[in-house]
Design a protein around this motif. Structure first.
Motif, mmCIF file in Angstrom:
data_model
loop_
_atom_site.group_PDB
_atom_site.id
_atom_site.type_symbol
_atom_site.label_atom_id
_atom_site.label_comp_id
_atom_site.label_asym_id
_atom_site.label_seq_id
_atom_site.Cartn_x
_atom_site.Cartn_y
_atom_site.Cartn_z
ATOM 1 N N ASP A 1 13.404 -7.481 33.552
ATOM 2 C CA ASP A 1 13.937 -7.019 32.278
ATOM 3 C C ASP A 1 13.838 -8.109 31.216
ATOM 4 O OD1 ASP A 1 14.481 -4.670 33.538
ATOM 5 O OD2 ASP A 1 16.598 -5.140 33.919
ATOM 6 N N ALA A 2 14.145 -9.343 31.630
ATOM 7 C CA ALA A 2 14.055 -10.445 30.672
ATOM 8 C C ALA A 2 12.612 -10.661 30.226
ATOM 9 C CB ALA A 2 14.608 -11.726 31.299
ATOM 10 N N LEU A 3 11.672 -10.529 31.162
ATOM 11 C CA LEU A 3 10.257 -10.676 30.800
ATOM 12 C C LEU A 3 9.817 -9.581 29.843
ATOM 13 C CD1 LEU A 3 7.559 -12.105 31.202
ATOM 14 C CD2 LEU A 3 7.163 -10.640 33.196
ATOM 15 N N THR A 4 10.274 -8.353 30.109
ATOM 16 C CA THR A 4 9.934 -7.241 29.203
ATOM 17 C C THR A 4 10.463 -7.486 27.805
ATOM 18 O OG1 THR A 4 9.954 -5.672 31.044
ATOM 19 C CG2 THR A 4 10.215 -4.774 28.831
ATOM 20 N N THR A 5 11.708 -7.945 27.716
ATOM 21 C CA THR A 5 12.302 -8.227 26.405
ATOM 22 C C THR A 5 11.544 -9.329 25.679
ATOM 23 O OG1 THR A 5 14.465 -7.587 27.253
ATOM 24 C CG2 THR A 5 14.424 -8.870 25.230
ATOM 25 N N ASP A 6 11.197 -10.392 26.405
ATOM 26 C CA ASP A 6 10.472 -11.499 25.775
ATOM 27 C C ASP A 6 9.099 -11.057 25.277
ATOM 28 O OD1 ASP A 6 12.598 -13.142 26.307
ATOM 29 O OD2 ASP A 6 11.748 -13.930 28.176
ATOM 30 N N VAL A 7 8.416 -10.235 26.057
ATOM 31 C CA VAL A 7 7.082 -9.770 25.652
ATOM 32 C C VAL A 7 7.169 -8.914 24.399
ATOM 33 C CG1 VAL A 7 5.146 -8.310 26.329
ATOM 34 C CG2 VAL A 7 6.084 -9.942 27.953
ATOM 35 N N ILE B 1 9.569 -8.876 22.160
ATOM 36 C CA ILE B 1 9.982 -9.712 21.031
ATOM 37 C C ILE B 1 8.806 -10.521 20.507
ATOM 38 C CG2 ILE B 1 11.381 -11.723 20.406
ATOM 39 C CD1 ILE B 1 13.578 -10.626 22.162
ATOM 40 N N ARG B 2 7.966 -11.021 21.409
ATOM 41 C CA ARG B 2 6.799 -11.791 20.987
ATOM 42 C C ARG B 2 5.834 -10.923 20.174
ATOM 43 N NH1 ARG B 2 5.688 -13.577 25.535
ATOM 44 N NH2 ARG B 2 3.961 -12.244 26.163
ATOM 45 N N ARG C 1 7.337 -10.400 16.707
ATOM 46 C CA ARG C 1 7.184 -11.597 15.892
ATOM 47 C C ARG C 1 5.752 -11.734 15.391
ATOM 48 N NH1 ARG C 1 10.702 -16.172 19.263
ATOM 49 N NH2 ARG C 1 12.767 -15.468 18.556
ATOM 50 N N HIS D 1 1.405 -3.724 20.731
ATOM 51 C CA HIS D 1 2.852 -3.559 20.878
ATOM 52 C C HIS D 1 3.196 -2.172 21.409
ATOM 53 C CE1 HIS D 1 7.131 -3.870 20.031
ATOM 54 N NE2 HIS D 1 7.048 -2.759 19.337
#
Length: 285
Positions: free
Chosen positions: A10-16, A18-19, A22, A123
């Motif tokens: 889940d954290a990896l999905t969120t970071d991807v 968000i990247r 950005r 995205h």
């Protein structure tokens, strides 16, 4: 054992995601900056040429047999000098490899737009591939609602201030018309003042009737209060969100909020329509 394993995913999905967001925001800002750079580079020679043509036209058609006023010469010289310096700075920043600090030097705007389209497509594909379950999306939707409520209330206060400003302007100008009319007898010296005040009153009345800030403020506040009421009911677990399964409550909450937002958009569209169109639509309904 499965829950701790899902946390990094889940954290990896969120970071991807968000990247990707950005990257999209950065490309949009780069496009804006590049447009300003191109405008400054190619617009300043046009300004110089227009200033010289204007000065020559005034010299030929107005001051052919006399000297041009110093004010005209000074203004033309300042415009030409300032535009020339601006063009030189832009040219150095655009074409000099040693002195330039521009990120998108010599990059066409259409190429940046293509990069933006590709970034948005990446995205969408990444979000589709990493789409969380419906219950997670509904829960995150609930967490985003405070910002939506704040936005609706901010717009409501904006239109309410406009409405109050218009009303006070109407009060002051209407009272001023009566005061000026009663003060001057005959009202010949104040005829210009009366004309201006009457024009302001007519203009404000027409603007208030066309833009309807009071109605817009009321609708926005009503929608914000309704969404907040449903959010509070979901948080407290009271009717209609008193089901045993949290999944059903979140689904009902998302459906209700989207219906409220759709009603708000419909009311905004009705306010933007002419009065005859609104009456005809109400008769059809």
């Amino acid at each position: 054992m499965t829950e701790p394993a899902n946390i990094p995913s889940d954290a990896l999905t969120t970071d991807v995601l968000i990247r990707h967001r950005r990257e999209i925001v950065d490309l949009k800002q780069r496009i804006k900056n590049r447009r300003l750079q191109v405008l400054g580079l190619y617009g300043t020679p046009i300004v110089i040429l227009a200033a010289l043509i204007t000065w020559a036209g005034l010299k030929v058609f107005v001051w052919l047999h006399s000297n041009t006023p110093d004010a005209i010469d000074n203004i033309t010289g300042f415009v030409v000098f300032f535009s020339g310096v601006t063009f030189a700075v832009q040219a150095v920043a655009e074409f000099s490899k040693e002195l330039s600090t521009r990120r998108d030097r010599k990059t066409p705007v259409r190429e940046l737009k293509l990069e933006l389209s590709l970034a948005e497509e990446r995205h969408v594909l990444e979000a589709r591939r990493r789409t969380p379950p419906p219950m997670d999306r509904q829960a995150s939707y609930k967490e985003r609602l405070p910002g939506e409520i704040a936005r609706l209330r901010k717009e409501s206060r904006h239109y309410r201030r406009i409405h109050l400003f218009m009303q006070w302007m109407l009060f002051i100008n209407s009272a001023a018309i009566s005061a000026v009319t009663a003060w001057y007898d005959p009202p010949q010296p104040a005829k210009g003042v009366l004309i201006c005040l009457g024009f302001i009153v007519t203009l404000i009345t027409a603007a208030a009737g066309y833009f309807k800030p009071r109605e817009r403020a009321f609708n926005l506040q009503l929608t914000a209060d309704s969404i907040e009421q449903n959010a509070t009911a979901l948080e407290l677990g009271i009717s209609p969100y008193d089901a045993v399964e949290e999944k059903r409550n979140l689904a009902l909450f998302a459906t209700t909020v989207e219906d409220l937002r759709a009603e708000q958009r419909m009311r905004e569209q009705q306010l933007d329509q002419p009065q005859q169109g609104q009456q005809g639509q109400q008769e059809v309904i």
